[in-house]
Scaffold this motif. Structure first.
Motif, PDB file in Angstrom:
ATOM      1  N   LEU A 264      50.393  27.710  11.367  1.00 49.58           N
ATOM      2  CA  LEU A 264      49.780  28.511  11.481  1.00 49.58           C
ATOM      3  C   LEU A 264      50.119  30.211  12.134  1.00 49.58           C
ATOM      4  CD1 LEU A 264      47.597  26.792  10.056  1.00 49.58           C
ATOM      5  CD2 LEU A 264      48.645  27.431   8.237  1.00 49.58           C
ATOM      6  N   ASP A 265      50.075  30.869  11.951  1.00 51.49           N
ATOM      7  CA  ASP A 265      50.323  31.938  12.801  1.00 51.49           C
ATOM      8  C   ASP A 265      48.720  32.707  13.009  1.00 51.49           C
ATOM      9  OD1 ASP A 265      50.861  34.409  13.928  1.00 51.49           O
ATOM     10  OD2 ASP A 265      51.445  35.558  12.145  1.00 51.49           O
ATOM     11  N   VAL A 266      48.365  31.659  13.656  1.00 49.47           N
ATOM     12  CA  VAL A 266      46.922  32.059  14.319  1.00 49.47           C
ATOM     13  C   VAL A 266      46.438  32.069  15.360  1.00 49.47           C
ATOM     14  CG1 VAL A 266      44.169  31.545  13.547  1.00 49.47           C
ATOM     15  CG2 VAL A 266      45.948  31.351  11.788  1.00 49.47           C
ATOM     16  N   HIS A 267      45.852  32.575  16.299  1.00 48.81           N
ATOM     17  CA  HIS A 267      45.620  32.394  17.253  1.00 48.81           C
ATOM     18  C   HIS A 267      44.326  31.874  17.970  1.00 48.81           C
ATOM     19  CE1 HIS A 267      45.451  33.213  21.665  1.00 48.81           C
ATOM     20  NE2 HIS A 267      44.618  33.785  21.675  1.00 48.81           N
ATOM     21  N   TYR A 268      43.519  30.503  18.228  1.00 50.25           N
ATOM     22  CA  TYR A 268      42.296  30.962  18.699  1.00 50.25           C
ATOM     23  C   TYR A 268      41.823  31.484  20.084  1.00 50.25           C
ATOM     24  CZ  TYR A 268      38.145  28.102  18.859  1.00 50.25           C
ATOM     25  OH  TYR A 268      36.434  27.457  18.923  1.00 50.25           O
ATOM     26  N   GLU A 269      41.448  32.056  20.061  1.00 51.44           N
ATOM     27  CA  GLU A 269      41.066  33.408  21.563  1.00 51.44           C
ATOM     28  C   GLU A 269      39.287  32.771  21.409  1.00 51.44           C
ATOM     29  OE1 GLU A 269      40.798  36.778  20.933  1.00 51.44           O
ATOM     30  OE2 GLU A 269      38.754  36.934  19.878  1.00 51.44           O
ATOM     31  N   ALA A 270      39.231  32.856  23.447  1.00 54.99           N
ATOM     32  CA  ALA A 270      37.617  32.453  23.729  1.00 54.99           C
ATOM     33  C   ALA A 270      37.669  33.221  23.588  1.00 54.99           C
ATOM     34  CB  ALA A 270      38.023  31.389  25.213  1.00 54.99           C
ATOM     35  N   ARG A 271      36.313  34.433  23.515  1.00 54.74           N
ATOM     36  CA  ARG A 271      36.152  35.308  23.834  1.00 54.74           C
ATOM     37  C   ARG A 271      34.567  35.144  24.901  1.00 54.74           C
ATOM     38  NH1 ARG A 271      35.935  40.229  19.673  1.00 54.74           N
ATOM     39  NH2 ARG A 271      35.722  41.666  21.436  1.00 54.74           N
ATOM     40  N   GLU A 272      34.250  35.310  26.252  1.00 55.30           N
ATOM     41  CA  GLU A 272      32.970  35.201  27.021  1.00 55.30           C
ATOM     42  C   GLU A 272      32.462  36.406  26.805  1.00 55.30           C
ATOM     43  OE1 GLU A 272      32.465  32.297  29.765  1.00 55.30           O
ATOM     44  OE2 GLU A 272      33.455  34.445  31.098  1.00 55.30           O
ATOM     45  N   THR A 273      31.338  36.237  25.738  1.00 59.58           N
ATOM     46  CA  THR A 273      30.716  37.512  25.503  1.00 59.58           C
ATOM     47  C   THR A 273      29.200  37.937  26.345  1.00 59.58           C
ATOM     48  OG1 THR A 273      31.473  36.813  23.227  1.00 59.58           O
ATOM     49  CG2 THR A 273      29.610  38.237  23.138  1.00 59.58           C
ATOM     50  N   GLU A 274      29.009  39.171  26.008  1.00 58.92           N
ATOM     51  CA  GLU A 274      27.672  38.858  27.324  1.00 58.92           C
ATOM     52  C   GLU A 274      26.445  39.394  26.171  1.00 58.92           C
ATOM     53  OE1 GLU A 274      27.257  39.510  30.512  1.00 58.92           O
ATOM     54  OE2 GLU A 274      29.203  39.586  31.610  1.00 58.92           O
ATOM     55  N   ALA A 275      25.028  39.012  26.342  1.00 60.11           N
ATOM     56  CA  ALA A 275      23.979  39.397  25.309  1.00 60.11           C
ATOM     57  C   ALA A 275      24.215  40.602  24.247  1.00 60.11           C
ATOM     58  CB  ALA A 275      23.223  39.250  25.475  1.00 60.11           C
ATOM     59  N   GLU A 276      24.193  41.142  25.280  1.00 59.08           N
ATOM     60  CA  GLU A 276      24.798  42.530  24.791  1.00 59.08           C
ATOM     61  C   GLU A 276      25.513  43.117  23.428  1.00 59.08           C
ATOM     62  OE1 GLU A 276      25.424  42.837  28.781  1.00 59.08           O
ATOM     63  OE2 GLU A 276      23.585  41.107  28.518  1.00 59.08           O
ATOM     64  N   THR A 277      26.546  43.251  23.738  1.00 62.30           N
ATOM     65  CA  THR A 277      28.081  42.654  23.264  1.00 62.30           C
ATOM     66  C   THR A 277      27.764  41.458  21.715  1.00 62.30           C
ATOM     67  OG1 THR A 277      29.232  41.386  24.047  1.00 62.30           O
ATOM     68  CG2 THR A 277      29.334  44.058  24.971  1.00 62.30           C
TER      69      THR A 277
END
Ligand code: NAP
Length: 291
Positions: A30-43
């Motif tokens: 599948l042409d799908v990328h699983y990405e880790a997105r470290e996210t701060e609470a404000e965003t």
């Protein structure tokens, strides 16, 4: 256009979801990328809102946002609404739908990997965050006899107990559900009579400030209890070492991780999750630690 599935949480260094989800996606080419997105609470709100764009299939949500994402979604399925925690988001033409696959993953691993039947058993849940909510509701649905929620912040445990009692009342059953502080003297007596202890705190988790800590000392655990640590990184956690010391049966969070991830994969892609491939990719990405 390459599509994207995000993992939203903070911190994310401990997570192996990108490894085993990408292996499953690649298995089907599948042409799908699983990405880790470290996210701060404000965003958090803007990161979740971005998932409405057509290139996103959805997301996984992990510590500490499983409860916080609820008001940012358009809808939740019945189970995620009941639990009030979401670990999977699906983008359906710009509408964000929340699901909870932790409940399924937890029970499947409990039955299949630990060979434990929860009906009529007495359980203790350590923690009162998103994972503890999923585990507690899952145990009530399976007919547990009594449930004790133990948390560092007692008010959070009491809040969870209120929701659990409402659910018990609505089902017309009579399960005893109580909250206890971590350091109280009653805890030892409660553990003496219990069959299952589930760690849903971050204690013992690699790359956290408390990675060397066990949520319970050896003298409080007995050999006839099943110790279930949701932490999977490292595979051999401080709590599992304590369980081994007293001769108790124990299971780590890896089977649950793969089963909940498999259910999420099926929601995003509509394909059958290749469990064996996911499990082997997760194992490869994890340090064994300890034993
Ligand atoms: P969360 O919502 O952020 O909850 C964190 C829990 O840990 C809360 O009960 C919190 O207590 C407690 N805690 C945090 N720091 C602590 C400390 N220093 N001392 C004592 N207690 C502390 O996170 P979550 O989503 O529920 O996840 C909890 C754990 O379960 C994580 O390790 C996660 O990786 C694991 N998990 C594993 C799976 C799996 O598939 N194996 C699935 C879900 C979660 P307070 O309320 O006092 O802050």
């Amino acid at each position: 256009m390459t599509q994207i599935i995000s993992l939203i949480g903070y911190p994310l260094k401990h997570s192996v979801s990108p490894h085993f989800q990408q292996a499953a996606l690649d298995h089907y080419s599948l042409d799908v990328h699983y990405e880790a997105r470290e996210t701060e609470a404000e965003t958090l709100a803007s990161v979740v809102n971005e998932l409405r764009q057509p290139q996103y299939l959805g997301a996984n949500v992990t510590i500490p946002y499983k409860e916080a994402v609820l008001p940012l979604l358009d809808e939740t399925d019945d189970l995620a609404g009941l639990v009030s925690a979401v670990n999977t988001i699906v983008n359906r033409e710009g509408r964000l739908i929340g699901f909870n696959t932790d409940t399924y993953g937890f029970i499947r691993a409990l039955r299949e990997d630990a060979e434990f039947e929860p009906k009529n058993m007495r359980a203790i849940v350590l923690g009162a965050g998103g994972a503890a909510r999923a585990v507690s509701f899952a145990l009530l649905r399976e007919g547990i006899r009594s449930l004790v929620i133990v948390n560092r912040t007692l008010s959070r445990a009491e809040k969870l107990v209120c929701s659990l009692r409402e659910y018990v009342l609505a089902r017309g059953s009579s399960v005893d559900v109580v909250a206890l502080p971590r350091d109280g003297s009653k805890l030892g007596n409660v553990i003496k009579d219990c069959h299952l202890i589930v760690n849903c705190t971050v204690l013992g988790m690699k790359h956290s400030a408390c990675e060397r800590e066990s949520p319970l000392p050896a003298h409080l655990i007995h050999k006839d209890v099943l110790v279930y640590d949701l932490v999977y990184n490292p595979l051999w956690t401080p709590l599992l070492s304590v369980a081994k010391e007293v001769g108790a049966k124990a299971i780590n969070g890896l089977p649950m991780l793969v089963y909940q991830g498999a259910a999420s994969f099926e929601l995003w892609t509509g394909r059958e999750a290749p469990i064996d491939i996911m499990l082997s990719a997760a194992k490869q990405a994890l340090p064994a630690g300890g034993d």
